[in-house]
Design an enzyme around this catalytic site. Structure first.
Site, PDB file in Angstrom:
ATOM      1  N   SER A 240       0.853  -1.185   0.000  1.00 20.62           N
ATOM      2  CA  SER A 240       0.000   0.000   0.000  1.00 20.62           C
ATOM      3  C   SER A 240       0.891   1.237   0.000  1.00 20.62           C
ATOM      4  CB  SER A 240      -0.908  -0.023   1.243  1.00 20.62           C
ATOM      5  OG  SER A 240      -1.790   1.076   1.268  1.00 20.62           O
ATOM      6  N   CYS A 241       0.290   2.398  -0.277  1.00 17.87           N
ATOM      7  CA  CYS A 241       1.044   3.661  -0.264  1.00 17.87           C
ATOM      8  C   CYS A 241       0.040   4.802  -0.222  1.00 17.87           C
ATOM      9  CB  CYS A 241       1.974   3.754  -1.476  1.00 17.87           C
ATOM     10  SG  CYS A 241       1.106   3.719  -3.066  1.00 17.87           S
TER      11      CYS A 241
END
Length: 285
Positions: A240-241
């Site tokens: 994720s980011c």
């Protein structure tokens, strides 16, 4: 053990392939909204000869309010064919050298069933440092014939991520900088809460490449980075980011280490961090 199908290729390899009609080069450089000059303008000013610009802001689901979400298979096939790419081609993707969006584009091609896709190690930065040729403007394009089949296992949605909070069947690794992960600074996209998905780990994506050369770090260094972050490479992983782009740098590093079956949270923090979103944690992992 090094994966036999390491997706990285060298500048030497690509230089020898320029002019091969079955090798198509894409510039997938990306910047946060508002950062100037725009990446497409950088591309028009100088790119590897024959490269076509792959815009993650265009090859996306335009019906979604979230930034650059995966399109459906029909749109991906149309957009990629319009770039002159056919299903039998080898696609080589690069970015400006900061390892932001080339892995995202690579993962999209894999998710839509195109396995002949590689990433230029060091990107345009290394290419130019070596004095290799560039050109400007847009190349003439002949549309390709591209077929895409979406494989949903490559991505996760918010519902799946929320269900994982309780089950913790998949480890979640966040590629954002530590101060964003810990909620110490505001998010660059307005209106989002600060913090991270509860239970997730933090491995900033820029720790996986050499800032001077633009090259991705060695397998031993990559493995050590994941271990420091508390990641078990033998258990399922979701990356994720901020908006599903730099997370793919972690995905690429995992792939290089032989990890298969990882997934990318497409909405990432731009979805989870919304005011009415799921629970948020702050502080270190």
């Amino acid at each position: 053990m090094t994966a036999p199908d390491d997706p990285l290729v060298s500048t030497e390899w690509l230089a020898a392939k320029l002019g091969d009609p079955t090798v198509k080069v894409l510039d997938a450089s990306f910047k946060m909204p508002g950062v100037m000059p725009r990446p497409v303008d950088d591309y028009l000013a100088a790119h590897i000869p024959g490269a076509v610009y792959f815009d993650v802001e265009e090859v996306c689901d335009h019906a979604s309010a979230l930034p650059h979400m995966f399109p459906d298979a029909a749109q991906f096939a149309r957009d990629v064919a319009a770039l002159g790419i056919s299903s039998g081609d080898t696609v080589v993707i690069y970015d400006a050298g900061g390892w932001v969006a080339a892995p995202r584009a690579w993962w999209m091609f894999l998710a839509f069933g195109h396995t002949q896709v590689r990433i230029l190690d060091g990107g345009l930065k290394k290419w130019r440092t070596e004095g290799r040729p560039t050109e400007s403007g847009k190349p003439a394009l002949i549309p390709g014939n591209f077929t895409a089949t979406f494989h949903p296992a490559y991505v996760r949605n918010k519902q799946q991520m929320a269900a994982n909070l309780e089950k913790a069947a998949e480890q979640v690794i966040d590629a954002r900088a530590a101060d964003r992960f810990e909620g110490r600074v505001p998010e660059p996209r307005p209106g989002l809460r600060a913090g991270h998905i509860p239970g997730s780990r933090n491995l900033p994506y820029n720790e996986l490449f050499d800032a001077n050369t633009g090259l991705m770090k060695s397998h031993d260094e990559l493995r050590a980075a994941f271990v420091r972050a508390g990641v078990d490479l033998d258990r399922p992983i979701v990356t994720s980011c901020g908006s599903g782009v730099s997370a793919a740098v972690l995905t690429l590093a995992l792939y290089r280490l032989g990890v298969r079956g990882s997934a990318l949270y497409d909405g990432s923090w731009s979805e989870w961090g919304m005011q009415d979103g799921p629970p948020v944690a702050t502080g270190p992992a």
